[in-house]
Design a protein around this motif. Sequence first.
Motif, PDB file in Angstrom:
ATOM      1  N   VAL A  29       0.888  -1.166   0.000  1.00  0.00           N
ATOM      2  CA  VAL A  29       0.000   0.000   0.000  1.00  0.00           C
ATOM      3  C   VAL A  29       0.920   1.208   0.000  1.00  0.00           C
ATOM      4  CG1 VAL A  29      -1.664   1.309   1.362  1.00  0.00           C
ATOM      5  CG2 VAL A  29      -1.840  -1.182   1.222  1.00  0.00           C
ATOM      6  N   ASP A  62      -2.328  -3.674   9.778  1.00  0.00           N
ATOM      7  CA  ASP A  62      -1.022  -3.427   9.180  1.00  0.00           C
ATOM      8  C   ASP A  62       0.067  -3.122  10.207  1.00  0.00           C
ATOM      9  OD1 ASP A  62      -2.429  -1.180   9.750  1.00  0.00           O
ATOM     10  OD2 ASP A  62      -2.102  -0.154   7.863  1.00  0.00           O
ATOM     11  N   GLY A 261      -5.548  -5.749  15.714  1.00  0.00           N
ATOM     12  CA  GLY A 261      -4.202  -6.278  15.979  1.00  0.00           C
ATOM     13  C   GLY A 261      -3.241  -5.203  16.449  1.00  0.00           C
ATOM     14  N   ASP A 262      -1.978  -5.373  16.071  1.00  0.00           N
ATOM     15  CA  ASP A 262      -0.947  -4.449  16.555  1.00  0.00           C
ATOM     16  C   ASP A 262      -1.173  -3.014  16.071  1.00  0.00           C
ATOM     17  OD1 ASP A 262       0.183  -6.631  17.769  1.00  0.00           O
ATOM     18  OD2 ASP A 262       2.226  -6.212  17.087  1.00  0.00           O
ATOM     19  N   GLY A 272       2.520 -13.802  25.774  1.00  0.00           N
ATOM     20  CA  GLY A 272       2.176 -14.379  24.471  1.00  0.00           C
ATOM     21  C   GLY A 272       0.751 -14.077  24.055  1.00  0.00           C
ATOM     22  N   GLY A 274      -0.221 -11.125  22.200  1.00  0.00           N
ATOM     23  CA  GLY A 274      -0.360 -10.117  21.141  1.00  0.00           C
ATOM     24  C   GLY A 274      -1.207 -10.594  19.984  1.00  0.00           C
ATOM     25  N   LEU A 275      -0.831 -11.711  19.413  1.00  0.00           N
ATOM     26  CA  LEU A 275      -1.581 -12.239  18.274  1.00  0.00           C
ATOM     27  C   LEU A 275      -2.996 -12.613  18.703  1.00  0.00           C
ATOM     28  CD1 LEU A 275      -1.618 -13.278  15.329  1.00  0.00           C
ATOM     29  CD2 LEU A 275      -0.973 -15.490  16.249  1.00  0.00           C
ATOM     30  N   ASN A 276      -3.084 -13.199  19.910  1.00  0.00           N
ATOM     31  CA  ASN A 276      -4.407 -13.604  20.396  1.00  0.00           C
ATOM     32  C   ASN A 276      -5.340 -12.402  20.504  1.00  0.00           C
ATOM     33  OD1 ASN A 276      -3.829 -16.339  20.641  1.00  0.00           O
ATOM     34  ND2 ASN A 276      -2.713 -15.969  22.533  1.00  0.00           N
TER      35      ASN A 276
HETATM   36  C1  LIG Z   1       9.382 -11.111  20.167  1.00  0.00           C
HETATM   37  C2  LIG Z   1       7.910 -11.235  20.068  1.00  0.00           C
HETATM   38  C3  LIG Z   1       7.293 -12.416  20.459  1.00  0.00           C
HETATM   39  C4  LIG Z   1       5.915 -12.553  20.383  1.00  0.00           C
HETATM   40  N1  LIG Z   1       5.327 -13.717  20.803  1.00  0.00           N
HETATM   41  C5  LIG Z   1       3.989 -13.845  20.732  1.00  0.00           C
HETATM   42  C6  LIG Z   1       3.355 -15.059  21.157  1.00  0.00           C
HETATM   43  O1  LIG Z   1       3.980 -15.986  21.619  1.00  0.00           O
HETATM   44  N2  LIG Z   1       2.000 -15.132  21.041  1.00  0.00           N
HETATM   45  C7  LIG Z   1       1.239 -14.102  20.579  1.00  0.00           C
HETATM   46  O2  LIG Z   1       0.005 -14.204  20.533  1.00  0.00           O
HETATM   47  N3  LIG Z   1       1.822 -12.940  20.162  1.00  0.00           N
HETATM   48  C8  LIG Z   1       3.167 -12.803  20.225  1.00  0.00           C
HETATM   49  N4  LIG Z   1       3.763 -11.647  19.802  1.00  0.00           N
HETATM   50  C9  LIG Z   1       2.945 -10.568  19.249  1.00  0.00           C
HETATM   51  C10 LIG Z   1       2.566 -10.861  17.803  1.00  0.00           C
HETATM   52  O3  LIG Z   1       3.715 -11.130  17.033  1.00  0.00           O
HETATM   53  C11 LIG Z   1       1.834  -9.659  17.238  1.00  0.00           C
HETATM   54  O4  LIG Z   1       0.833  -9.253  18.145  1.00  0.00           O
HETATM   55  C12 LIG Z   1       1.186 -10.010  15.908  1.00  0.00           C
HETATM   56  O5  LIG Z   1       2.168 -10.392  14.971  1.00  0.00           O
HETATM   57  C13 LIG Z   1       0.405  -8.823  15.372  1.00  0.00           C
HETATM   58  O6  LIG Z   1      -0.183  -9.192  14.167  1.00  0.00           O
HETATM   59  P1  LIG Z   1      -0.715  -8.089  13.179  1.00  0.00           P
HETATM   60  O7  LIG Z   1      -1.199  -8.853  11.989  1.00  0.00           O
HETATM   61  O8  LIG Z   1      -1.640  -7.166  13.879  1.00  0.00           O
HETATM   62  O9  LIG Z   1       0.562  -7.213  12.786  1.00  0.00           O
HETATM   63  P2  LIG Z   1       1.897  -7.661  12.055  1.00  0.00           P
HETATM   64  O10 LIG Z   1       2.262  -9.066  12.400  1.00  0.00           O
HETATM   65  O11 LIG Z   1       2.885  -6.586  12.340  1.00  0.00           O
HETATM   66  O12 LIG Z   1       1.493  -7.661  10.520  1.00  0.00           O
HETATM   67  C14 LIG Z   1       1.259  -6.459   9.816  1.00  0.00           C
HETATM   68  C15 LIG Z   1       1.448  -6.733   8.356  1.00  0.00           C
HETATM   69  O13 LIG Z   1       1.106  -5.569   7.605  1.00  0.00           O
HETATM   70  C16 LIG Z   1       2.036  -5.441   6.570  1.00  0.00           C
HETATM   71  N5  LIG Z   1       2.121  -4.037   6.122  1.00  0.00           N
HETATM   72  C17 LIG Z   1       2.428  -2.938   6.862  1.00  0.00           C
HETATM   73  N6  LIG Z   1       2.460  -1.842   6.072  1.00  0.00           N
HETATM   74  C18 LIG Z   1       2.134  -2.261   4.822  1.00  0.00           C
HETATM   75  C19 LIG Z   1       1.996  -1.595   3.557  1.00  0.00           C
HETATM   76  N7  LIG Z   1       2.183  -0.281   3.433  1.00  0.00           N
HETATM   77  N8  LIG Z   1       1.657  -2.327   2.471  1.00  0.00           N
HETATM   78  C20 LIG Z   1       1.457  -3.675   2.577  1.00  0.00           C
HETATM   79  N9  LIG Z   1       1.582  -4.353   3.735  1.00  0.00           N
HETATM   80  C21 LIG Z   1       1.916  -3.654   4.853  1.00  0.00           C
HETATM   81  C22 LIG Z   1       3.364  -5.916   7.169  1.00  0.00           C
HETATM   82  O14 LIG Z   1       4.258  -6.299   6.138  1.00  0.00           O
HETATM   83  C23 LIG Z   1       2.890  -7.098   8.007  1.00  0.00           C
HETATM   84  O15 LIG Z   1       2.907  -8.282   7.263  1.00  0.00           O
HETATM   85  C24 LIG Z   1       5.145 -11.487  19.891  1.00  0.00           C
HETATM   86  C25 LIG Z   1       5.764 -10.298  19.493  1.00  0.00           C
HETATM   87  C26 LIG Z   1       7.135 -10.164  19.589  1.00  0.00           C
HETATM   88  C27 LIG Z   1       7.795  -8.877  19.176  1.00  0.00           C
END
Ligand SMILES: Cc1cc2nc3c(=O)[nH]c(=O)nc-3n(C[C@H](O)[C@H](O)[C@H](O)COP(=O)(O)OP(=O)(O)OC[C@H]3O[C@@H](n4cnc5c(N)ncnc54)[C@H](O)[C@@H]3O)c2cc1C
Length: 398
Positions: A29, A62, A261-262, A272, A274-276
């Motif tokens: 995007v 995102d 999400g994040d 653990g 965040g994803l949940n």
């Molecule tokens: C070290 C660590 C360990 C963790 N362990 C756990 C765990 O054990 N269990 C758990 O539940 N959670 C865990 N988490 C948290 C979890 O990783 C996050 O909460 C989760 O990945 C968030 O998902 P999301 O899809 O909201 O965001 P993200 O995973 O950040 O995904 C966002 C996506 O959007 C895409 N994006 C962004 N901007 C653009 C753009 N302009 N164009 C196209 N694409 C774009 C990115 O490329 C990415 O793929 C952990 C986090 C960390 C840092």
Amino acid sequence: MTENLNLQRGLLRHISQFTEVELLDKIKVQSIATEDREGGGWPLVHLSDGRTLRARLLVGADGFNSPVRSYARIQSYGWAYDRHAIVATMNHPPRGPFQGSNTVAYQRFLPTGPIAFLPLSETSSSLVWSTKPQLASALKTVDPQVLADMINAAFRLPDVSLCYLQDRILDAEQSGSPLKPSQFRDELAFRERSDTIDVRSAYSSLAPEQSSAGIPSEDADAVPPIVTSIQAGTIASFPLRFSHAESYIGEGQGVRTVLVGDAAHTVHPLAGQGLNGGLADVEALVRCIEHALLRGGDVACDKLHKLYSSTSQPVVWARSVGLEVLNELDTIKAALMMSAGSERHRRRPGEVGWELAAKSIENFATGLDNARALGGSLANVVGDGVRSLWERGGSGRA
Ligand SMILES: Cc1cc2nc3c(=O)[nH]c(=O)nc-3n(C[C@H](O)[C@H](O)[C@H](O)COP(=O)(O)OP(=O)(O)OC[C@H]3O[C@@H](n4cnc5c(N)ncnc54)[C@H](O)[C@@H]3O)c2cc1C
């Protein structure tokens, strides 16, 4: 524990069943703008392949630096923990026949942050180690064998010994002459001797007989299996912060956007969750959209939420008249939405919400007779409701 790759594979397989879903891969995007349209346009998503998507509802899934959140001008509050999480996939021998499977997660709360050992398979587990940024950076660059030994130590040695070993790693990094695995082993052996750790105890990470054969020592379950190596290409680190968006739903310029999400919230990974949390957001959003669509509403469900949660009299009346009817009557709709509870709409002292709503429909009420002239019970229902509102407004009763 479910590896992210497996989750992603499962999700991709699931959405491939839906022919109406088009997956755009390897496309970014580039920017988001608002369609120039009277009454407020929809978000326009400009993609790196030159296409533009017009979004009825733009879901910002995102991540932490969410471009959708920036576009919608939603503020996010929080703080950095001054900690980085170092992650890696660790190899280790299988648990012995008297110990069962590798299904126990271990977490040790060190003064600098927790270190977690999370089982993936019989012979591999995942590391999440939150520590000071400087140490995380050094651990990422040391020989992977030194990292493996340091992980074993971090689950076994007293804090004073760990601090000593960490300082050795930091000193070596700063001096530009990285620690050799054999040098680190010597340091580790010295600390184990100083801490009077028996080489047959599970707390020793150097005992040559550490294998899965035979009867395990009494304290074998107190610590995770000995890490023997780190899988190549799996070491990474992430800055940790807490953040929470002011709102999950965009308004004004950001209308027709929602965050999940994040993009909406980030938490420390020690539990653990965040994803949940993100999955729970999606579940709630799906429920909200379904609720709106099944009742003939729009997917931008913020206003519906306000309408349904309000107890104000005109709004309750409007609800019973029906959203479909009101949808056609822009003036009333605007007035009722205003009354439905927007905090941004400040009332003047003594002015109650339904009075405002009634005033806003004053002009409309005079035109109701015309509507009646068109006949039909629909106009009568609306007309009676509006008239009753108008009369109450006039008498000043709340
Ligand atoms: C070290 C660590 C360990 C963790 N362990 C756990 C765990 O054990 N269990 C758990 O539940 N959670 C865990 N988490 C948290 C979890 O990783 C996050 O909460 C989760 O990945 C968030 O998902 P999301 O899809 O909201 O965001 P993200 O995973 O950040 O995904 C966002 C996506 O959007 C895409 N994006 C962004 N901007 C653009 C753009 N302009 N164009 C196209 N694409 C774009 C990115 O490329 C990415 O793929 C952990 C986090 C960390 C840092």
